[in-house]
Enzyme design. Structure first.
Site, mmCIF file in Angstrom:
data_model
loop_
_atom_site.group_PDB
_atom_site.id
_atom_site.type_symbol
_atom_site.label_atom_id
_atom_site.label_comp_id
_atom_site.label_asym_id
_atom_site.label_seq_id
_atom_site.Cartn_x
_atom_site.Cartn_y
_atom_site.Cartn_z
ATOM 1 N N GLU A 265 0.840 -1.208 0.000
ATOM 2 C CA GLU A 265 0.000 0.000 0.000
ATOM 3 C C GLU A 265 0.872 1.254 0.000
ATOM 4 O O GLU A 265 0.511 2.274 -0.590
ATOM 5 C CB GLU A 265 -0.968 0.012 1.185
ATOM 6 C CG GLU A 265 -1.948 -1.173 1.239
ATOM 7 C CD GLU A 265 -2.713 -1.442 -0.053
ATOM 8 O OE1 GLU A 265 -2.910 -0.494 -0.838
ATOM 9 O OE2 GLU A 265 -3.104 -2.605 -0.289
ATOM 10 N N GLU A 294 -0.486 -0.873 -9.843
ATOM 11 C CA GLU A 294 -0.009 -2.153 -9.316
ATOM 12 C C GLU A 294 1.482 -2.349 -9.602
ATOM 13 O O GLU A 294 2.177 -3.033 -8.863
ATOM 14 C CB GLU A 294 -0.817 -3.309 -9.896
ATOM 15 C CG GLU A 294 -2.207 -3.429 -9.297
ATOM 16 C CD GLU A 294 -2.207 -3.729 -7.798
ATOM 17 O OE1 GLU A 294 -1.491 -4.647 -7.375
ATOM 18 O OE2 GLU A 294 -2.916 -3.030 -7.064
HETATM 19 ZN ZN ZN Z 1 -2.548 -2.991 -4.954
#
Ligand code: ZN
Length: 500
Positions: A265, A294
Site C-alpha cells: 500500500e 499495481e
Molecule cells: Zn494494490
C-alpha cells in the site's frame, strides 16, 4: 478560446475533484472508523454525492467549454493540452452512460454486495447467482453504451487499463500461464523446501505496527501528507497529493502479512504523493491506470520487500523488536520463508509464482461470461475445473472458490487483468532502473530508498495520467508490453531460492 475559458474549466474540474475526494473520504471512514449502524445512512450519503458528481461532471456547460477551448484559435501549451485531452476523454465516456443507467448500476451493486457477503459466509453460490446475472447483464449494456470493436470485454477493460484489449491480454496470458505453470511444477518437486517452523510464535501487534511505520518512513512515505490505520482489508486512498492514506491488518500469528501489505500500500501511496503540484484538483492527478498503480505497489512489495538485500538491512532491526521469536534468525531464513511457493486456493494469499495463474483463471471466466459463451450458472464448475488445471487443486467449497473475491459484487468486471499487468510492467521498469542505478542493491542493503524513489518520481509518478500506460512503458523501456522480463525475474529469483 480565452484564458478565461481555461480558468473556468479548471474551476469546474476543481469542484468535481473536491466531491470525488469527499466520496473517497466517506469510503475511507466507512472502513476505518464507522460504527456498524452507520451503514444505511452512509450508503445514502454516498449515492447522493455520486449522483451529484456525475451530474456536475457531465454538465453540458462543461462540454461546451471543452469544445470552445479545443476549437479556439489559440494554441495550448503542453500542460493545458494534456489536461484537455484527458478531460475530454473522461467527459465523452461519462456522457455515453445515461443518468438512469448509472443509478440502476449503483442500486444493483449495493444489493449484490450485501448478498455476496452473506453468500460467501454460507458458501452458497445459488444465493449470489441471480445478482451476478444482473451484474453481467448490466455490464453487457454498459459495453454497448460505451462501444467496442471486437469484444464487449474491451469496453470494460478500458475503464481500468486504457488502451488495452482483450485479444492482447489473451496472448500475453497464454505465454504467462505456460511458463509460470512449468516453473511452479519444478519448485513443488524441489527437495529444497524452506523451514517455516520458527515463525510458529506469537508476534505482538504493537511491535508489528512499529516495524511497518519505520519501513514506510524509510521508503519515503510522507507522514505529514498521509497516515496508516487498521482496516479489515488493506487499501490505499488519495484525496489530494498532500493527503494519501493507507491501511493494513495485523495477524499476531504471522509477522510478515501485515508488513508486506503496508509495503504494498505504501507503493501505491508514494505514486499518489508524487503527482505534480500543478495537476492538483484535476483528472491528471491520478495513476496512469490500475495496472500502472499495481506496478508500483508490486515492485515495492515483491521485488524490493521480498529481496535478500532488503532483509539484510531489516533483519537486525526486526530482531530488536522480537528478540525471543527471532533469536538466531538470519536474513536468508526470512528471505526463504516470505518467498515460499505453494499452490493455494485464495488469490490474496498467493505467492509470486502462482499469483498470475489466479488472475488468468478469472479473466478467462469473465471474458466467457461477457461474450455470452457461458451462463452464470456454469461459473462454479468452470472455476473448479480451471483451479485443477492451473494449480492442481480441488476446491472444497465456493467460499474458497468462485465466491472469494469482492470484485464481481461491485460490478468490477475487467479489473482482474490489471494485477497481472502490474507485475509485467514492474519487471520491465526494473530492468531499466538497474541500468540507471547500478548501485541500487547496495543502497537497499543499507535501507536507502531515496535514489529509487527519485527515479520513480521523475519517470512515472509526476506524469500522473498525462501519459497513457502503454506510452509510459515505451518511453521508459523502449518496448511495448513484454512477458520475458517478468519470467526472467521469476526464474532467476526462484532458481536461487529452490536450487533449481
Ligand atoms: Zn494494490
Amino acid at each position: 478560446m480565452t484564458t478565461n475559458d481555461l480558468d473556468s474549466l479548471r474551476t469546474k474540474l476543481g469542484e468535481v475533484a473536491d466531491i470525488r475526494a469527499a466520496i473517497s473520504l466517506l469510503h475511507w471512514d466507512q472502513q476505518v472508523n464507522m460504527p456498524p449502524k452507520g451503514a444505511e445512512a452512509r450508503a445514502q450519503q454516498l449515492a447522493t454525492l455520486s449522483t451529484l458528481e456525475h451530474r456536475l461532471f457531465t454538465d453540458v456547460a462543461l462540454g461546451a467549454l471543452l469544445s470552445e477551448i479545443s476549437e479556439g484559435p489559440d494554441t495550448l501549451d503542453k500542460e493545458d493540452a494534456r489536461l484537455l485531452r484527458v478531460t475530454a476523454y473522461d467527459y465523452e465516456r461519462a456522457r455515453k452512460l445515461p443518468d438512469r443507467f448509472v443509478h440502476e448500476v449503483a442500486e444493483a451493486q449495493s444489493r449484490a454486495y450485501e448478498v455476496w457477503v452473506q453468500a460467501r459466509k454460507e458458501s452458497a453460490w445459488s444465493v449470489f447467482e441471480p445478482h451476478l446475472e444482473k451484474i453481467v447483464e448490466l455490464s453487457g449494456r454498459k459495453a454497448d453504451y460505451l462501444g467496442f470493436e471486437e469484444s464487449p470485454y474491451d469496453a470494460l477493460l478500458e475503464e481500468y487499463e486504457r488502451g488495452m484489449t482483450t485479444d492482447k491480454v489473451k496472448r500475453v496470458f497464454k505465454q504467462l500461464a505456460e511458463k509460470q505453470s512449468a516453473l511452479v511444477q519444478r519448485i513443488v518437486e524441489s527437495r529444497n523446501q524452506p523451514d517455516l517452523s520458527w515463525m510458529d510464535a506469537q508476534w505482538p501487534e504493537q511491535a508489528q505496527w512499529d516495524m511497518s511505520l519505520s519501513i514506510l518512513k524509510d521508503m519515503g512515505y510522507d507522514f505529514e501528507a498521509g497516515r496508516q490505520d487498521k482496516a479489515v482489508h488493506p487499501f490505499s486512498t488519495s484525496f489530494d497529493i498532500h493527503d494519501v492514506r493507507i491501511t493494513t491488518r495485523i495477524d499476531e500469528r504471522d509477522p510478515f502479512s501485515s508488513l508486506l501489505a503496508s509495503i504494498h500500500e505504501g507503493g501505491h501511496a508514494l505514486y499518489s504523493q508524487g503527482h505534480a503540484e500543478s495537476d492538483r484538483r484535476t483528472p491528471l492527478a491520478e495513476g496512469a491506470s490500475l495496472g500502472m498503480h499495481e506496478s508500483q505497489s508490486r515492485m515495492w512489495e515483491n521485488v524490493i520487500g521480498r529481496s535478500l538485500p532488503f532483509w539484510g538491512h531489516y533483519t537486525p532491526i526486526m530482531r530488536g523488536l522480537f528478540p525471543a521469536q527471532m533469536k538466531g534468525i538470519e536474513a536468508e531464513q526470512i528471505h526463504a520463508a516470505i518467498n515460499r511457493v505453494r499452490p493455494s486456493l485464495i488469490r490474496v494469499e498467493a505467492d509470486e509464482c502462482t499469483y498470475n495463474l489466479h488472475v488468468i483463471l478469472r479473466f478467462e471466466i469473465e471474458v466467457a461470461l461477457i461474450e455470452g459463451q457461458i451462463a452464470v450458472a456454469d461459473v462454479p464448475a468452470l472455476w473448479n475445473e480451471k483451479m485443477k488445471h492451473y494449480l492442481g487443486l480441488d476446491v472444497p467449497g465456493d467460499a474458497q472458490g468462485c465466491l472469494q473475491d469482492i470484485h464481481w459484487s461491485l460490478g468490477a468486471i475487467g479489473y482482474f487483468p490489471t494485477y497481472a499487468l502490474g507485475n509485467l510492467y514492474a519487471a520491465q521498469f526494473f530492468q531499466v532502473i538497474l541500468k540507471d542505478i547500478p548501485k541500487l542493491w547496495q543502497q537497499i542493503g543499507r535501507g536507502e530508498f531515496a535514489p529509487l524513489l527519485a527515479w520513480l518520481r521523475e519517470h512515472i509518478h509526476r506524469h500522473g495520467r498525462g501519459k497513457l500506460p502503454q506510452e509510459l512503458l515505451v518511453d521508459i523501456t523502449g518496448h511495448p508490453l513484454q512477458v520475458s522480463p517478468y519470467i526472467e525475474y521469476l526464474q532467476t529469483k526462484y532458481s536461487d531460492l529452490y536450487g533449481l
